[in-house]
Design a protein around this motif. Structure first.
Motif, short mmCIF file in Angstrom:
data_model
loop_
_atom_site.label_atom_id
_atom_site.label_comp_id
_atom_site.label_asym_id
_atom_site.label_seq_id
_atom_site.Cartn_x
_atom_site.Cartn_y
_atom_site.Cartn_z
N ASP A 349 0.83 -1.20 0.00
CA ASP A 349 0.00 0.00 0.00
C ASP A 349 0.86 1.26 0.00
N PHE A 350 2.01 1.18 0.64
CA PHE A 350 2.94 2.32 0.66
C PHE A 350 3.57 2.55 -0.71
N ARG A 371 9.74 12.00 5.43
CA ARG A 371 8.55 11.15 5.62
C ARG A 371 8.77 10.17 6.77
N ARG A 455 6.90 6.66 11.92
CA ARG A 455 5.86 5.66 11.78
C ARG A 455 5.43 5.08 13.14
N GLU A 458 2.68 7.45 16.46
CA GLU A 458 1.25 7.36 16.76
C GLU A 458 0.94 6.16 17.65
N TYR A 513 -4.24 6.22 12.40
CA TYR A 513 -3.56 5.40 11.39
C TYR A 513 -4.05 5.72 9.98
N GLN A 514 -3.92 6.97 9.59
CA GLN A 514 -4.51 7.42 8.34
C GLN A 514 -3.64 7.16 7.11
N ASP A 515 -2.43 6.67 7.28
CA ASP A 515 -1.57 6.42 6.13
C ASP A 515 -0.85 5.09 6.31
N PRO A 516 -0.35 4.50 5.23
CA PRO A 516 0.30 3.18 5.33
C PRO A 516 1.49 3.16 6.29
N LEU A 517 2.25 4.25 6.37
CA LEU A 517 3.40 4.24 7.27
C LEU A 517 2.99 4.08 8.73
N SER A 518 1.94 4.80 9.14
CA SER A 518 1.50 4.67 10.53
C SER A 518 0.92 3.29 10.79
N GLN A 519 0.24 2.71 9.76
CA GLN A 519 -0.24 1.34 9.91
C GLN A 519 0.93 0.38 10.02
#
Length: 637
Positions: A349-350, A371, A455, A458, A513-519
């Motif tokens: 996804d990233f 990033r 990453r 959060e 967790y709004q972006d792939p990196l935080s996920q």
């Protein structure tokens, strides 16, 4: 239905052990009175069902007794009183000698026997029975801890040596001249404590029990940091001297004391610091640097006398289960494999097309990619604090949708004090006071921002602050419907299991967790805890070296070199502690899954969370009982 529960052999409480013993004795008595010839059957009339009034009366009587004994216990620990925001025995510190430890154990033995003799378990309501079982469980753990008292490492990279400064700076508040005189008295008291702990470390060393050299080296360095700077050496004020002077200056500014009296108090603090306090620290540093039998090799506790048995005790202590090291190791391997699969999906996804191992390297090595990392500057450090605060505030605004019980105490995000800050060391939480006079604090090590990837920001904020540690611990301390002693229980599998559960649960809250990196950071945090199951048991029972453990970490996560080494050395110094997180998380997740299945449309997430949080910290078997009681109450209504 609950795979981890099927594997988790929960320890029996002392109540169950006593009942089992009584049953054996009863059978023996029957054998002794049996006669030849025809047996005559006898029956015992069934006990009358207690009335609601009887249950309420006995429960109230026991709860009042619990609170009375809790006050007795608190008075044994001046430092605990202070951490709770109270000022009794404010000029004293705890007696940590072996003699005092035994006295406290004997007090617990006596009070548990008093409870068993003077109260009727069968006349209690369900919550009071849980308090009874917990009280017996606490004694059982205390007995085990006393048996293994020489095996626990006293001085490590996270040991006692920094606590005097931490305690005085963070917990000993000063609002009167008497408070400052108590502060000065405690400096002498800490000198006594440090000397006592050195003596205990020497006794353990004579038995062949000591940590590897890296732990002593870090402890010596931190100790030296505390006694560096004025008034110990030339240069800026040391952290503790600056703290004392600041608190005295506040008294002068408030008009509580005169400027002349303030100068006298500063001189008294200086005399105390360069007197017994410095002498004790020099003694400790000398011991840490000259224990000639210490070894550079990093080893697990199985290398110590009776080390494997001690490690199994530590696993039981931290997980509150009877899972073996082999079972925990295998669970870790299974979880690592599962989470690696999820990480590959998020990596795609990233937009990264390489292998997972190549992605780990990409995340590790691109330190200048904005990033991935904050700048390694003061602006970058403030950016980290600001971002963590933002995520915590987003969660806080939505808590009533998911929780009935809410914490009243405030929360702050802070950088770790310079004298104990270490590159790559784990973030942590310091509890608030029950009355809310001191906020809970989420501390971050920010000396090296390249060890603090964005990453992970959060997920760590959710773990340490809301809805993790601050949520659980503040609520526990503020509870009023249970005996006070239950508000101060901290079991690793419960406390850390809850915090890890909330990392995953936070996905259900909007704005997280709004972006792939935080996920990926969330998955990285979870696989980190799964890796711990493998690495901790690998180090302590399977003969893994420090280097093998670090390599396994880096093969299965994007953890930095500094983080990996810090984590592995932490597990070596505190055997078993790392295993409670994942076991507790899975346990709570399974409790929720079972409740959802049993209750169906009647399941309420707020009710479930309140059932988990509303009883204070509990061993896992008692937590299961509490959730089962909640399920039954929902079904009955």
């Amino acid at each position: 239905m609950r795979p981890i529960l099927q594997r988790t052999k929960v320890k029996p409480t002392m109540k169950n052990l006593l009942l089992a013993t009584a049953a054996v004795l009863a059978l023996g008595a029957c054998g002794q009175t049996e006669t030849t010839g025809t047996q005559t059957e006898t029956s015992t009339p069934a006990a009358a069902t207690p009335t609601t009034e009887q249950v309420a009366a006995e429960t109230a009587r026991l709860n009042a007794w619990f609170d009375e004994k809790y006050e007795e216990e608190l008075m044994l620990s001046p430092m605990t009183l202070t951490t709770l925001g109270r000022k009794e025995r404010y000029d004293e510190i705890d007696d940590v000698s072996s003699e005092a430890q035994l006295e406290q154990l004997e007090w617990r033995r006596a009070t548990t026997a008093e409870m068993q003799e003077n109260f009727d378990y069968d006349l209690l309501d369900a919550e009071a029975k849980m308090s009874w079982d917990l009280y017996e469980f606490i004694l059982a753990q205390a007995e085990e801890n006393w048996q293994w008292r020489h095996h626990g490492y006293i001085f490590t990279q996270s040991g006692w040596q920094t606590y005097p400064a931490q305690f005085m700076i963070n917990f000993h508040g000063v609002s009167t001249e008497e408070d400052m005189l108590a502060y000065i008295s405690r400096l002498d008291g800490f000198a006594t404590m440090v000397n006592s702990l050195v003596s205990q470390a020497e006794e353990a060393a004579q038995m062949g029990i000591r940590p590897p050299a890296f732990a002593y080296r870090a402890a010596a360095e931190q100790s030296q940091n505390i006694v560096t700077g004025a008034p110990f050496t030339e240069g800026d004020d040391s952290a503790i001297f600056a703290d004392a002077k600041g608190k005295i200056a506040a008294l002068v500014e408030a008009g509580t004391i005169t400027e002349e009296r303030g100068e006298e108090l500063v001189a008294d603090v200086e005399a105390a610091l360069i007197g017994s306090f410095l002498s004790a620290y020099n003694n400790m540093i000398n011991w840490l640097e000259t224990d000639v039998a210490n070894t550079e090799e990093a080893f697990g506790v199985s290398e110590l006398p009776d080390g494997e048995a001690y490690y199994q005790q530590r696993l039981g202590y931290y997980t509150t289960t009877d899972m073996t090291a082999d079972e925990i190791h295998e669970l870790g391997l299974e979880e690592v494999a599962r989470l690696r699969g999820e990480m590959v999906s998020v990596m795609r996804d990233f937009g990264f097309e390489g292998t997972l191992q190549e992605f780990f390297v990409f995340l590790r090595e691109n330190k200048d990619d904005e990033r991935l990392y904050f700048p390694n500057t003061d602006e970058g450090r403030q950016g980290y604090i600001d971002a963590a605060t933002y995520y915590v505030e987003n969660i806080e605004s939505q808590l009533p949708e998911y929780f009935g019980l809410l914490p009243q105490a405030e929360l702050e995000v802070r950088r770790v004090e310079a004298f104990r800050e270490r590159d790559g060391a784990a973030q942590h939480y310091y509890p608030s006071t029950p009355d809310g006079s001191r906020p809970g604090v989420y501390y971050a090590h920010l000396s090296d921002m390249t060890a603090m990837p964005k990453r992970e920001l959060e997920v760590i904020a959710y773990h340490e602050a809301l809805p993790g540690h601050h949520m659980q611990i503040a609520i526990a301390q503020e509870l009023t419907g249970i005996p006070q002693f239950r508000t101060q229980q901290f079991y690793g599998a419960y406390v850390e299991g809850w915090a890890l559960y909330t990392e995953h649960f936070a996905q259900e809250i909007p704005g997280t967790y709004q972006d792939p990196l935080s996920q990926f950071g969330r998955l990285g945090s979870e696989i980190w805890r799964a890796i711990r199951l493998v690495v901790d048991t690998g180090l302590h029972v399977k003969g893994w070296t420090r280097e093998e453990a670090v390599a396994y970490f880096q093969e299965n996560s994007a953890i930095t070199d500094a983080q990996a080494l810090s984590e592995v050395e932490r597990y070596i110094a505190d055997p078993g502690q790392a295993t409670g997180y994942k076991i507790g998380m899975i346990f709570i997740q399974d409790l929720r899954a079972n409740a959802e299945e049993v209750l169906g449309d009647d399941f309420d997430i707020r009710g479930f969370h309140d059932a988990v949080l509303g009883g204070g910290g509990l061993p896992l078997n008692l937590l299961e009982q509490r959730v089962d009681n909640w399920i039954a109450s929902v079904q009955a209504s």
